[in-house]
Structures are given as C-alpha cells and as structure tokens.
Design an enzyme around this catalytic site. Sequence first.
Site, PDB file in Angstrom:
ATOM      1  N   GLY A  28       1.484 -16.407  69.109  1.00 10.17           N
ATOM      2  CA  GLY A  28       0.876 -17.206  68.138  1.00 10.17           C
ATOM      3  C   GLY A  28       0.466 -16.612  66.934  1.00 10.17           C
ATOM      4  N   TYR A 159     -13.365 -26.971  62.147  1.00 11.99           N
ATOM      5  CA  TYR A 159     -14.146 -27.863  62.781  1.00 11.99           C
ATOM      6  C   TYR A 159     -15.434 -27.094  63.281  1.00 11.99           C
ATOM      7  CZ  TYR A 159     -11.345 -27.077  66.870  1.00 11.99           C
ATOM      8  OH  TYR A 159     -10.978 -26.427  68.155  1.00 11.99           O
ATOM      9  N   GLY A 201      -6.671 -24.214  59.625  1.00 11.86           N
ATOM     10  CA  GLY A 201      -6.434 -25.605  59.778  1.00 11.86           C
ATOM     11  C   GLY A 201      -5.305 -25.636  60.454  1.00 11.86           C
TER      12      GLY A 201
END
Length: 296
Positions: A28, A159, A201
């Site tokens: 990733g 978040y 994000g």
Amino acid sequence: MSAPQLSSMLPKDTFSSRVVIVTGGGSGLGRAMSTELGRLGAKVVITSRKLEKLEATAAEISEETGAEVLPLACDVAQADQVDAMVAAVLDKYGKIDSLVNNAAGNFIAPTERLSARAFGVILDIVLKGTAHCTLAVGKHWLKDEQATGRSILNIATTYASTGSGYVVPSACAKAGVVAMTRSLAVEWGNRGIRINAIAPGPFPTKGAWERLLPGDLVEQFSMDQRVPLGRVGDPRELANLAAYLLSDYAAYINGEVVTMDGGEWLQGAGEFNMLKAIPPKMWDMLEAQVRAANKK
Ligand code: HXC
Ligand code: NAP
C-alpha cells in the site's frame, strides 16, 4: 477524473547516503513511500509482520529504482521486536536518518460489537507501535544532538481530528499519534529531530479497502463522490509529499499535520455543502424565493 501522471518532485540525490525505516513498507502507501525514497537515493528498511511479503516487495523496489532495500520482520506492537529491528539496522548501516510510522491495523465494526481485545489490538499496532518505534529511534538519536537531517513522519488520518463512527479504535489511536507528533515536535525540536504527519483521505489500497469497504460496500459508497476533486488519491501523490516532509527541503516544517484528501473532510463538515446537489438551473428559482422573503 484521474491523478496527473507526475514524476519525482525532488532532486534524485535528495536522500543519497540516508537510511530510512518505513514500517508497514511492504504494501500500500508504505510501499509507495519506500519506492519514492529509494528512487531519491535512500537506503530503505521496510518492516512488517510478514517477511515473505517484505522480501518480494524489497526485490521489486530494488529492481524498479536501483535502491538498496532491506526487509526486516518486526511486529511494531512488540517493543522488544522494535528494539531488535532498530539494533539490526544500526548494525548494518551504523545510522538511521528518518523513520516513517506507517504500519496500521483497522477494520469497520459497530463499536458495541468489539471485544476488549479487538479494541486493544488496534491501539497496540497504531498508537503503541508508533510510540515503540519513535522511542527506540529517538533514544538512539538523542545520544548525539548535533547530528542533522533527522526526521519522523507519522501517517495519521483525517478522522483523527473529526472522529468517525465504525472505526473508533483507529480514530482514538490516530488521534494519539497526532498528539504525539505535536508534542514531540516541541520537546525534541531543538535537539535535531523534526516530526510531522500526513492525514490522508481515501487512497484505495488493498489492505484498507478489504477491511473498510468489504464486498459490495465499495459500489454502495463510492469514495469519489465524497471528495470535492471527484477522485480518490494516488499513492504516488502521497509518496511525493512524504519525501518532501522527510527531506531537508522541509527543514523548517515541524509539528505539522498535512491533510491530503482532495478536500474530503471539509465537504463533510461545511453546513450547507449539501447544496452542491442542486442543479444550476434551480438557482434562479431559489434566488427569487430568497429575495421575496427579504421583502416581507
Ligand atoms: C469485530 C474483529 C473483527 C471484525 C477482528 N476482530 N476483526 N471484531 N469485527 N471485523 C477481533 C478478533 O475477533 C479479535 O478479538 C481481535 O479483533 C484481534 O483479531 P485477530 O484477527 O486475532 O488480530 P490480528 O491477526 O493481529 O490482525 C489484526 C487486525 C487485521 C488489525 C485485526 O485487520 C490486520 O492484520 N490488519 C493489518 C492491515 C490493515 O488493517 N490495514 C488497513 C489500514 S487502513 P477476540 O476478542 O475475538 O480475540 C487505515 C485507515 C484507512 O488504517 C482510512 C481510509 C479512509
Ligand atoms: P496496508 O497496505 O494494509 O498497510 C498497513 C501495513 O501495516 C501493512 O503493510 C501491514 O503489513 C503493516 N502492519 C500491520 N500490523 C502490523 C504490525 N503489528 N507490525 C508491523 N506492521 C504491521 O494499508 P494502507 O492503506 O497502505 O495503510 C498505510 C497507512 O496509511 C496506515 O497508517 C493507514 O492507517 C494510513 N491511511 C490509509 C488510508 C487509505 O485510504 N489507504 C487513509 C488514511 C490513512 P503486515 O500485514 O505484513 O504486518
């Protein structure tokens, strides 16, 4: 809409002779950052729990960039494994210049369905894992406060500041990571260590999407629609920012949390942003209604 196809934004020798540890570097975003750092001349140490995966990734990054990439198994939740990993890096290279705390665990669940262990396992990886690596590397660095070019980059989330239902352990742990970033930026700033964070994000990696948007959730909740720019992030965009923040080009940036989300969290936060859904031709009628109300 798609991301612009950009090459490296920094000079090729930005990290030459530098040693950078990237936790969770085998997949990733960690892999994307490791590749970019390798392209810019770094010796990259990639770590995670699964050595076989790391070895394959290391070979692929070396092939693509020509960089030296060292795969080392290390569960960041285990302080003794982190100490051993840091010792192995120092044994091989004699120094560490930068650390990227990227390893994470996460999954969606209504909070009341979580066992104490399920909550704890996320805190152990994300918050304690970041603390273990930061302490091990930081204690080594603080033996020589005159050295330069030392920096830590923590990967948070948007978040971490707003909170988010259904990923509460992750939100709590990442909030702690942001607090650690800002606290140590001050405590260690005059001792030759910079610490910053990126709050990404949506970047659709396999690891994140399998656990956060399993099955057909990915079609039901299109992430593109949540982002003002109309698309998700490309890991190479994040890798460029990460390289910049770690590099000497960012030598006066310390304690910063840089959001990279195409404006996503602001879209959710702005009281009237739902009016984006109004078709342009309706605005004449709405304006007339508002003006009529003003005259009453
Ligand atoms: C409820 C669950 C669960 C689920 C696991 N558990 N999955 N509870 N709902 N879906 C519980 C288990 O029952 C167990 O509790 C405890 O959690 C630990 O589970 P294990 O499988 O034993 O843990 P482990 O093998 O250590 O795996 C850790 C993991 C896993 C975090 C659960 O997902 C993992 O390895 N993740 C690594 C990669 C990852 O998460 N990447 C995504 C990062 S994305 P009990 O009580 O039963 O023993 C991210 C931000 C993305 O962080 C933001 C996008 C915008
Ligand atoms: P990913 O590929 O699943 O990356 C997570 C990595 O952490 C994996 O390589 C995993 O490798 C490693 N890891 C997990 N537990 C570990 C442990 N105990 N010890 C050491 N390594 C461990 O997902 P990703 O999307 O690239 O996430 C990378 C970072 O970006 C995370 O910090 C995540 O919170 C953050 N982020 C991602 C997004 C997004 O949209 N993708 C958004 C916001 C923030 P092993 O399984 O081999 O251990």
